[in-house]
Design a protein around this motif. Structure first.
Motif, short mmCIF file in Angstrom:
data_model
loop_
_atom_site.label_atom_id
_atom_site.label_comp_id
_atom_site.label_asym_id
_atom_site.label_seq_id
_atom_site.Cartn_x
_atom_site.Cartn_y
_atom_site.Cartn_z
N LEU A 277 29.42 28.25 6.31
CA LEU A 277 28.59 29.23 7.02
C LEU A 277 29.13 30.64 6.82
CD1 LEU A 277 26.30 29.85 9.11
CD2 LEU A 277 28.08 29.61 10.87
N VAL A 278 30.41 30.82 7.06
CA VAL A 278 30.99 32.16 7.04
C VAL A 278 31.22 32.67 5.61
CG1 VAL A 278 33.01 33.53 7.70
CG2 VAL A 278 32.03 31.88 9.31
N ALA A 279 31.76 31.83 4.74
CA ALA A 279 32.08 32.27 3.38
C ALA A 279 30.82 32.58 2.58
CB ALA A 279 32.90 31.22 2.65
N GLU A 280 29.83 31.70 2.66
CA GLU A 280 28.61 31.91 1.86
C GLU A 280 27.76 33.04 2.45
OE1 GLU A 280 25.86 28.94 -0.67
OE2 GLU A 280 25.74 28.63 1.49
N SER A 281 27.84 33.23 3.76
CA SER A 281 27.05 34.29 4.39
C SER A 281 27.63 35.67 4.16
CB SER A 281 26.92 34.03 5.90
OG SER A 281 26.22 32.85 6.17
N THR A 282 28.97 35.78 4.14
CA THR A 282 29.59 37.12 4.10
C THR A 282 30.20 37.49 2.76
OG1 THR A 282 31.79 36.35 4.83
CG2 THR A 282 30.16 36.85 6.55
N GLY A 283 30.45 36.52 1.88
CA GLY A 283 31.17 36.81 0.64
C GLY A 283 30.30 37.40 -0.44
N LYS A 284 30.05 38.68 -0.37
CA LYS A 284 29.19 39.34 -1.37
C LYS A 284 29.44 40.84 -1.34
CE LYS A 284 26.23 37.14 0.92
NZ LYS A 284 25.11 36.43 1.58
N ASN A 285 28.97 41.51 -2.39
CA ASN A 285 29.14 42.97 -2.50
C ASN A 285 30.60 43.40 -2.40
OD1 ASN A 285 26.36 42.88 -2.52
ND2 ASN A 285 26.10 43.78 -0.49
#
Length: 539
Positions: A277-285
């Motif tokens: 939930l946390v890694a895939e939701s926030t890991g970008k840009n």
């Protein structure tokens, strides 16, 4: 209260500074009202069709009777072994739900041929194919792992003269290609709310159908979640989701890694669900929050790095903070339904704080594209840099292999770590036959001196795989590929399970290297034997 959170020390200071702004921004009530503009204009279109999870409890209520009735029908026919073919949120939520309830559910989220065969064959205790129901769960209806598993099971039943339609249940989004083909084949079909992304789908049909068919009291799970909805919907300092978001995404400098420690809680496996939930939701840009699943005695807990925030999951946060001294930690307790709701809200709020869209996963697709390209081209694997003790060593650049030894290669990989770096161990192997591979995480964390994650492939590609490519460029990557003599055809496909899992590993490595990440790939010819060499090298 159905959810308790306690913060102290540094993290308490962060929350006290951050929380008022979150309350004043009306973000909690905005999420509850389905406001797609909360994450900025670039994310608005995606957010507009991804906030259905806020209403999941009420939408899912009618499913309970339907799922319960189907379970009774299946049990009456002697179909008591439930296998779930699903990836990412489609498997991680049912896994924690059933494990917490103490209910057996076989999770098939792998393309390793030996693991697929084991899921098909069953065992004397739980039953074989004749007693098995396969739940095929895929939002898009085209997930290659679940499609391949379905084809293999269909062929196995047909070979025994059994109609697969008597044994397959499908969960998918309405209008997906899988929905139509499943209905044409006579399979039982459940459709889920299309306005819910996979990692937010725990309380939808994707979480409830396999769990309920396995025997979980899913009505109680929804009751637990419902008891928390009012708490997370209000713009108030007592809102636990706002406190959690402030604790994990606030602060300057921000601690961008979460050490998830399970310490005496009745909930089993929740950190794996939080991780996705946390890694895939926030890991970008180039930003994000990296969850690191830990044990109470993991090296990172004993000597916590400055960029790691410990989250301790307990059964009674109020009592725990009285009898134990854990300064600078986040203590969390609550029912499983409450945990799902609070973490979903908190992750969405954290996305707003980080200035990213918490509902897309742009870099997950890149690894899929690379794998499909390798399956089409079917190139020969290049020669290893060297082979030792039966382990083939391949590296993203020659300098990593200069030592000519396994221990030397690992040391060279750790040397690429910066002060804020992390190690990602990725095991493409049969986790039912070599579960001890996961024990490498503890040794590598101690040896490298940095937070270390462990993921079974290709499962992690639908989870932390997004963070690896889209998050901060601070990771180094160790792939472990468990070779072997076993392979399995995929009916109707020009490739086997063995070729598929090999392409998935190679495709992910290709994309990581293209992003400038150092990668070491270790291919084992006999995993049961050579895992010992890995343990020796990692010490």
């Amino acid at each position: 209260m159905s959810f308790e959170i306690h913060v102290s020390g540094h993290v308490k200071d962060v929350v006290e500074k951050t929380l008022p702004g979150l309350v004043d921004s009306l973000v909690a009530s905005g999420i509850t009202a389905g406001d797609p503009d909360l994450w900025g204009p670039d994310a608005a279109a995606e957010a507009a069709v991804r906030l259905g999870w806020v209403d999941a409890v009420s939408v899912s209520r009618p499913l309970v009777a339907e799922i319960t009735a189907l379970r009774e029908q299946l049990v009456a026919r002697g179909l008591t072994r439930i296998v779930l073919a699903g990836m990412g949120g489609s498997s991680l939520a049912p896994e924690v739900i059933t494990r917490t309830a103490g209910v057996p559910l076989v999770i098939l989220d792998s393309t390793d041929p030996a693991q697929v065969l084991a899921a098909i064959d069953g065992d004397a205790e739980s039953g074989g194919l004749e007693q098995t129901v396969l739940v095929v769960a895929s939002k898009s209806g085209s997930t290659i792992e679940t499609d391949s598993a379905r084809r293999a099971f269909e062929a196995a039943w047909s070979d025994l003269g059994i109609d697969p339609a008597e044994h397959i249940v499908v969960v998918t989004d309405p209008g997906s290609p899988l929905e139509q083909s499943a209905r044409d084949a006579g399979y039982r079909v459940f459709t889920a709310d299309p306005h819910v992304g996979g990692r937010y789908s725990a309380l939808t049909a994707f979480g409830l159908v396999p769990s309920g068919l396995a025997g979980v009291d899913i009505a109680e799970l929804l009751d637990e979640a419902e008891a928390t909805l009012l708490e997370v919907a209000i713009d108030d300092p007592r809102n636990p989701a706002l406190t959690l978001a402030a604790a994990i995404a606030g602060g300057e400098p921000r601690r961008d890694k979460l050490g998830l420690v399970t310490d005496g809680t009745h909930i089993v496996g929740l950190p794996d669900w939080i991780e996705q939930l946390v890694a895939e939701s926030t890991g970008k840009n180039g930003t994000g929050i990296l969850p690191v699943v830990l044990l109470p005695l993991s090296p990172e807990v004993d000597q916590t790095p400055a960029d790691l925030q410990i989250v301790r999951l307990v059964d009674d946060a109020v009592h725990f903070r009285i009898i134990e001294q854990h300064p600078d930690e986040i203590l969390i307790s609550g029912s499983l339904g409450a945990q799902f709701v609070v973490w979903e809200y908190a992750t969405a709020v954290a996305g707003r704080m980080l200035g990213i869209n918490p509902f897309d996963q742009p870099d997950v697709e890149s690894a899929k594209v690379a794998a499909r390209g390798l399956l089409d081209a079917r190139p020969e694997a290049g020669p290893p840099a060297f082979t030792t003790d039966g382990v083939e060593v391949r590296v993203s650049d020659a300098a990593l292999a200069a030592s000519g030894t396994l221990a030397g290669v690992l040391d060279a990989l750790w040397a690429r770590l910066g002060p804020d770096g992390y190690v990602a161990v990725q095991a493409y192997a049969d986790r039912t036959s070599v579960p001890q591979l996961a024990g490498l995480r503890e040794l590598i964390a101690a040896d490298s001196g940095r937070p270390t994650t462990f993921g079974w492939g290709p499962r992690f590609l639908h989870s932390t795989g997004q963070f690896h490519k889209g998050g901060p460029a601070t990771g180094v990557f160790l792939q472990i590929i468990g070779g072997g003599e076993v392979d399995l055809e995929i009916p109707g496909r020009p490739f086997t399970f063995g070729q598929l899992v090999t392409a998935q590993a190679a495709g992910d490595a290709e994309v990581l290297v293209a992003h400038g990440r150092p990668v070491v790939t270790l291919t084992l010819t006999d995993p049961q034997v050579e895992v010992l060499s890995l343990f020796e090298a990692a010490q």
